[in-house]
Design an enzyme around this catalytic site. Structure first.
Site, PDB file in Angstrom:
ATOM      1  N   THR A 122       8.926 -16.871  -2.451  1.00 60.79           N
ATOM      2  CA  THR A 122       8.560 -15.548  -2.955  1.00 60.79           C
ATOM      3  C   THR A 122       7.423 -15.692  -3.946  1.00 60.79           C
ATOM      4  OG1 THR A 122      10.086 -15.635  -4.826  1.00 60.79           O
ATOM      5  CG2 THR A 122      10.962 -14.779  -2.773  1.00 60.79           C
ATOM      6  N   VAL A 123       6.561 -14.716  -3.957  1.00 64.19           N
ATOM      7  CA  VAL A 123       5.409 -14.783  -4.848  1.00 64.19           C
ATOM      8  C   VAL A 123       5.871 -14.563  -6.287  1.00 64.19           C
ATOM      9  CG1 VAL A 123       3.278 -13.616  -5.518  1.00 64.19           C
ATOM     10  CG2 VAL A 123       3.786 -14.031  -3.119  1.00 64.19           C
ATOM     11  N   LYS A 124       5.410 -15.425  -7.171  1.00 63.24           N
ATOM     12  CA  LYS A 124       5.805 -15.330  -8.568  1.00 63.24           C
ATOM     13  C   LYS A 124       4.871 -14.328  -9.236  1.00 63.24           C
ATOM     14  CE  LYS A 124       6.736 -18.408 -12.387  1.00 63.24           C
ATOM     15  NZ  LYS A 124       6.261 -17.389 -13.334  1.00 63.24           N
ATOM     16  N   SER A 125       5.412 -13.220  -9.640  1.00 56.69           N
ATOM     17  CA  SER A 125       4.541 -12.280 -10.346  1.00 56.69           C
ATOM     18  C   SER A 125       4.426 -12.708 -11.798  1.00 56.69           C
ATOM     19  CB  SER A 125       5.053 -10.851 -10.215  1.00 56.69           C
ATOM     20  OG  SER A 125       6.427 -10.834  -9.949  1.00 56.69           O
ATOM     21  N   GLY A 277       1.928 -18.806  -8.592  1.00 56.52           N
ATOM     22  CA  GLY A 277       2.801 -19.787  -7.960  1.00 56.52           C
ATOM     23  C   GLY A 277       3.900 -19.082  -7.192  1.00 56.52           C
TER      24      GLY A 277
END
Ligand code: GDP
Ligand code: MG
Length: 823
Positions: A122-125, A277
């Site tokens: 999952t995209v790290k916001s 990340g």
């Protein structure tokens, strides 16, 4: 009223429900208990506040960051972010998770072995984490990592800002906030989201206009054990309530995941967008529990952070106040660019300190350079290398090598005498570093020091016995590890082999070296042979001879020497001839240096002053007339300035005014000699336990280590000079605290060690170990720091008090600080 959801919730059996309930009660009892033990290892901080718009109290539980990873303590829960009300969990964060390769346990190998797929990337916001939950009556609960509700003791309230953002998000899609609250309450879930909004607070990535908002990335069960909904359901739920989507991608096997990550690492993007990340969700193989780890791109974000920090430093204190980090060259270039923009624009400066306009300015710079962050970094690497090389190799002459001269001998063979004479003869060419001058634990400091010398000189002598294979191997290994600048082909190793034969059978060697050491008396850093010391000294000399392993060029590590110079210790005056032998060998072997052979007078003069040498550092001195008990034990902060810099940096990072600190600075009342008191003799009086602890300190620290240092030595009384060899301590900076009287830093003592490196298993006698940075007048004594910390930590006092947590980082962990006794 039960809320209809467009997806099926994950089912829990009645048995499990009951178990969860019991576990929760037990966990909360444990936390209550731990909270009383503050500030010991594994303790927890409890903070109680009212849920916004209600009179309902809610407790937040916060562990020390470093305890999560500690092998020594086991926490009752690894949830990062936990809020409870009565015997119920209201919000539960994820279990603390780590970067790939941050620890052995999360190395690629271990992850591959101990986790099972599917792996959901999952995209790290990049914002601040918020936890959202609901109460039975439809009240929405919004928490930041450790705080919720209205507070008057903090400048920026992340929880409240996120709550407002959430409310307007729900209005935007025509949903009542009660509906979200009830859904979460019914499902017993915490919605975990990232609040990203540059108009509230800029982080590293840009979140403006449409991109600003709450990115939902998890739905956690409100149970002690960590259980979380699959990503697909998270997104379904998110869509229902108008959250921004967290993008994800699924991989069946670990190999596929790693392959993807290593490909994407070069660009640092996901589907064309810059990301910081990823968080990867998978399962622990042993029990199939949810398990997370993260994968962060180091660059260009490190550079972005550095640009932000130097800009703030620059705004606050002008160019003198700027401290560069890894990207010194880029930062300089960037500062040059922004200086004119900043100059007449006070608004810009003020906004910047309030975390506004950071990204804008950075983007302007990169546009002006016509490059992206990563491209500029690529350029810098080559620039830095060039700089190092130019410094190292005397310009244009690429033939020049570097020579590490390693002595192999026992005590009294004349290592130091020979080395000093050589350094006297060629002061600009030969450097000399003595193991005996290095404060313990020595570790790789000898080689590190040697490498430093090699930057300015082509030859360094590492003066140490190196009487065993393993010691020699260690030297080579340390060079391998620490040398970053000298090309391997240009680094030569020379052995000064003082003992060719088996010294165990060499009677002359024993007589000569014993005689020399006797003669040398106390003129040595550690071996004191005067008076009664001789028996002890004899034992030490014998020990080295007994263990000696002769140089064997046919095997490792000795086969790594490029040259072995054989020397002799066959007469009391052997060193003079040895100096000459070494010089002759160097002249022919290190031909690139064009050494000229000194004249006889020069040899003699250099040798004579080598014989007259008396060490200036004293590691162990006999105590005269028996020891006196000290008044307290403390830890020296050897570099007060460096600590002050950290404080200034921390203060600047908030943009707040720290009046007391300013006053101390302006009235010159910041202390120069800083220390942490570990235990005071007065503490004996408080109770039996304290008395016992004090006595143990006296016995273990004072008699084992400190009495060996001359008690009359000024080095003990004033604590500004670190002792050459003393017990040591590792500490961590926790919190900067001040009221109108003083400023201090709360620290935690991570470990205490004897001079020989063994751990001292004693806890600190001071309830709140701290460093007092200064008090506003001489009337106010440093001990008042204890009262301030007591107010803060025990009573959560906030009135007239300023408090700021140090970042939990390597930089804020100070290791190997000398322990001293104060009389
Ligand atoms: P190390 O333990 O191998 O470093 O030995 P040192 O270089 O400290 O030598 C031990 C003692 O012997 C010192 O006091 C030296 O001054 C002395 N010493 C070493 N070599 C000679 C020598 O050739 N002649 C004389 N007269 N004294 C020496
Ligand atoms: Mg020596």
């Amino acid at each position: 009223m039960p809320v209809k959801l467009p997806f099926e919730s994950v089912k829990i059996s009645p048995d499990e429900k009951l178990q969860d309930k019991q576990d929760t009660i037990e966990l909360i009892a444990q936390l209550e208990d731990l909270a009383k033990r503050h500030p010991k290892k594994g303790a927890v901080r409890k903070f109680t506040n009212l849920i916004a718009d209600t009179n309902t109290p809610i407790n937040s539980w916060k562990f020390n960051e470093w305890d999560y990873a500690s092998k020594k303590v086991s926490l009752p829960t690894y949830a990062r972010g936990l809020f409870t009300k009565g015997n119920e969990i209201i919000c539960r964060g994820y279990n603390k998770f780590y970067n790939v390769n941050e620890f052995l346990e999360v190395s690629e190998d271990q992850l591959k072995k101990n986790t099972t797929g599917p792996y959901t990337l999952t995209v790290k916001s990049n914002g601040c984490i918020v936890f959202i939950s609901g109460l039975e009556d439809g009240t929405l609960v919004v928490c930041s990592k450790h705080s919720t509700g209205v507070r008057d003791d903090i400048q920026k309230n992340h929880a409240m800002a996120a709550q407002r953002a959430l409310e307007s998000q729900l209005i935007g899609i025509g949903q009542g906030k009660e509906r979200l609250a009830s859904a979460l309450y019914e499902l017993k879930l915490t919605a975990v989201a990232e609040f990203c909004d540059d108009s509230f607070e800029e982080h590293v990535l840009e979140y403006k206009n449409d991109r600003a908002g709450l990115y939902l990335h998890g739905l956690n069960f409100n149970t002690p054990r960590f259980r979380t909904y699959p990503m697909k359901k998270v997104n379904e739920f998110g869509q229902m309530f108008g959250f921004k989507e967290t993008k994800s991608r699924r991989f069946e096997t670990f190999e596929e995941l790693i392959k993807y990550l290593s490909n994407v690492a070069n660009e640092g993007t996901f589907e064309g967008e810059e990301v910081e990340g990823f968080v990867v969700r998978c399962y622990r193989t042993e029990n199939h529990e949810d398990f997370f780890f993260k994968y962060k791109f180091e660059e260009p974000y490190l550079l972005y952070r550095e640009l932000r920090e130097v800009t703030k430093q620059f705004i606050r204190g002008g160019p003198q106040n700027v401290h560069f980090g890894k990207h010194k060259l880029i930062c300089m270039d960037y500062l040059k660019y922004i200086m004119p923009l900043m100059h007449d624009n006070q608004e810009l400066r003020e906004q910047y300190l309030d975390n506004q306009g950071i990204i804008e300015l950075r983007k302007k710079y990169f546009v002006a350079r016509g490059k992206t962050g990563l491209e500029v970094i690529d350029e810098e690497v080559s620039m830095a290398k060039l700089e190092d090389e130019m410094r190292l190799l005397s310009f244009g002459d690429s033939q020049i090598c570097k020579y590490a001269v390693v002595t192999v001998a026992t005590i009294g063979c004349g290592k130091t005498t020979t080395s000093l004479a050589l350094a006297n003869l060629f002061p600009n060419i030969i450097g000399h570093i003595q193991n005996d001058n290095i404060r313990r634990p020595v570790g790789n400091k000898l080689v590190a020091g040697a490498l430093e010398i090699l930057i300015n000189r082509p030859i360094v002598i590492l003066d140490k016995n190196d009487h065993k294979f393993i010691e020699r191997k260690q030297i080579f290994d340390d060079f391998d590890q620490l040398n970053e600048v000298i090309p391997t082909s240009k680094l030569k190793f020379i052995c000064l082999n003082f003992l060719r034969n088996r010294p165990q059978e060499d009677k002359d060697l024993w007589n000569i070296t014993r005689e020399r050491i006797l003669e040398r008396g106390d003129n040595h850093q550690t071996i004191k042979a005067a008076g009664k010391g001789i028996t002890k000294a004899e034992k030490i000399i014998q020990g080295f001879i007994k263990r000696f392993q002769p140089v064997d060029p046919g095997r490792e590590p000795d086969s790594k020497f490029d040259l072995i110079i054989n020397l002799d210790v066959t007469s009391p005056d052997s060193s003079y001839a040895n100096v000459k032998t070494v010089v002759d060998n160097l002249i022919s072997f290190a031909s690139d240096l064009n050494l000229t052979r000194p004249t006889e007078e020069q040899f003699q003069e250099a040798f004579k002053s080598a014989l007259d040498y008396k060490p200036s550092v004293n590691k162990i001195v006999h105590s005269k007339g028996g020891p006196r008990a000290p008044a307290y034990f403390g830890i020296v902060i050897p570099n007060a300035e460096e600590l002050q810099n950290k404080v200034v940096k921390l203060i600047h990072s908030t943009g707040l005014d720290w009046k007391t600190y300013e006053t101390l600075k302006n009235t010159d009342r910041l202390l120069n000699d800083l220390h942490v008191t570990i235990i005071h003799y007065k503490s004996r009086k408080t109770n039996g336990e304290s008395r016992a602890l004090w006595n143990m300190y006296v016995k273990q620290v004072f008699f084992d280590d400190l009495t060996k240092i001359d008690e009359n030595s000024p080095k003990i009384k004033g604590c500004s000079i670190p002792l050459p060899s003393s017990p040591t301590a590792d500490i961590k900076l926790e919190k900067l605290c001040s009221n109108d009287k003083l400023v201090c830093i709360k620290v935690s003592v991570l470990g205490l060690y004897h001079a020989d490196g063994r751990e001292i298993h004693l806890t600190a006698g001071n309830k709140f170990p701290h460093v007092t940075l200064g008090t506003i007048s001489s009337e106010i004594k440093s001990v008042e720091s204890n009262n301030l910390l007591n107010d803060i930590c025990e009573f959560h006092a906030t009135n007239g008090i300023q408090c700021l947590d140090f970042e939990d980082s390597e930089e804020n962990t100070l290791k190997g600080l000398p322990i001293f006794a104060y009389y």
